[in-house]
Design a protein around this motif. Structure first.
Motif, mmCIF file in Angstrom:
data_model
loop_
_atom_site.group_PDB
_atom_site.id
_atom_site.type_symbol
_atom_site.label_atom_id
_atom_site.label_comp_id
_atom_site.label_asym_id
_atom_site.label_seq_id
_atom_site.Cartn_x
_atom_site.Cartn_y
_atom_site.Cartn_z
ATOM 1 N N SER A 132 -21.033 -59.022 -17.742
ATOM 2 C CA SER A 132 -21.402 -57.774 -18.411
ATOM 3 C C SER A 132 -20.167 -57.117 -18.997
ATOM 4 O O SER A 132 -19.047 -57.336 -18.543
ATOM 5 C CB SER A 132 -22.093 -56.815 -17.430
ATOM 6 N N GLU A 178 -26.781 -61.070 -21.833
ATOM 7 C CA GLU A 178 -25.715 -60.459 -22.623
ATOM 8 C C GLU A 178 -24.740 -61.496 -23.159
ATOM 9 O O GLU A 178 -23.919 -61.207 -24.015
ATOM 10 C CB GLU A 178 -24.938 -59.452 -21.768
ATOM 11 N N TYR A 219 -14.250 -57.330 -18.777
ATOM 12 C CA TYR A 219 -15.600 -57.773 -18.445
ATOM 13 C C TYR A 219 -15.718 -57.929 -16.939
ATOM 14 O O TYR A 219 -14.719 -58.101 -16.240
ATOM 15 C CB TYR A 219 -15.913 -59.107 -19.130
ATOM 16 N N GLU A 259 -25.822 -51.168 -12.428
ATOM 17 C CA GLU A 259 -25.365 -52.514 -12.775
ATOM 18 C C GLU A 259 -24.027 -52.490 -13.504
ATOM 19 O O GLU A 259 -23.731 -53.362 -14.321
ATOM 20 C CB GLU A 259 -26.416 -53.264 -13.606
ATOM 21 N N ASP A 260 -23.212 -51.469 -13.195
ATOM 22 C CA ASP A 260 -21.853 -51.402 -13.736
ATOM 23 C C ASP A 260 -20.942 -52.108 -12.736
ATOM 24 O O ASP A 260 -20.267 -51.485 -11.924
ATOM 25 C CB ASP A 260 -21.439 -49.939 -13.925
#
Length: 211
Positions: free
Chosen positions: A12, A152, A21, A195-196
């Motif tokens: 992500s 992603e 990332y 979801e970080d």
């Protein structure tokens, strides 16, 4: 110490660091996740290896290593993430040539990029998962997206191929204001729920340093 096999859950974008990332690894027989902050170059290389149908116009560094190894009959048998110090993961490549095994030190991002190209399993130790692993809450939406955990990846590949310069160095981490461990743990839970994973990894490391 027993080894735990990991799989790649996804990659992500960093929401707090430009050019960074978060690579999310997941234990195969459990619910713990292991987020690792990596640079843009390594993220691109891992994403391309995951997307089997995509080939760069010229070989990337990890592709060159694979071609070199194939030419000289060198195999990467497995990757082991064996140490965690001050938020930095250390890994080893277990290689074999003519039935002789060699252990080579490697950055974790490079080791995983190579593991994908050699179809080699990725492992870590229980104590590392206990120290750095996080539990992610699941819901119906996540279950629906489970068939495509790397959704992603394609967007990231397209973005990176448009960039002329890719740095192999990870950006410096942002400083965490002086907060209590309880406040940091609350922020960690929020980051996980959003979801970080990159922010979750940073907060996790800060909490570990203070304990």
């Amino acid at each position: 110490m027993s080894l735990v096999r990991l799989t790649i859950k996804g990659i992500s974008y960093s929401q707090t660091q430009n050019g960074a990332y978060a690579l999310l690894l997941s234990e195969m027989e459990g619910q713990r996740q292991l987020p690792i902050v990596i640079g843009a170059f390594e993220a691109q290389s891992i994403a391309i290896a995951l997307e089997k149908d995509i080939r760069p116009p010229r070989p990337l560094t990890h592709d060159l290593f694979k071609s070199f190894s194939d030419r000289f009959s060198i195999q990467v048998k497995q990757v082991i993430i064996h140490k965690l110090v001050d938020g930095v993961f250390y890994s080893s490549l277990i290689c074999e040539r003519d039935k002789i095994e060699e252990i080579i030190d490697a950055r974790t991002s490079d080791a995983i990029a190579l593991a994908l190209r050699f179809n080699a399993p990725i492992f870590t130790y229980q104590n590392i998962l206990e120290k750095a692993g996080i539990y992610l809450k699941t819901d119906e939406k996540e279950d629906e997206d489970e068939d495509d955990p790397l959704q992603e990846t394609q967007l990231m590949i397209n973005k990176e191929f448009d960039e002329e310069d890719l740095s192999e160095d990870s950006p410096s981490k942002s400083e965490t204001p002086k907060k209590s461990i309880q406040d940091l743990e609350k922020e960690l839970e929020k980051a996980v729920n959003k979801e970080d994973y990159e922010e979750a990894a940073r907060l996790r490391d800060e909490i570990s340093k203070r304990k």
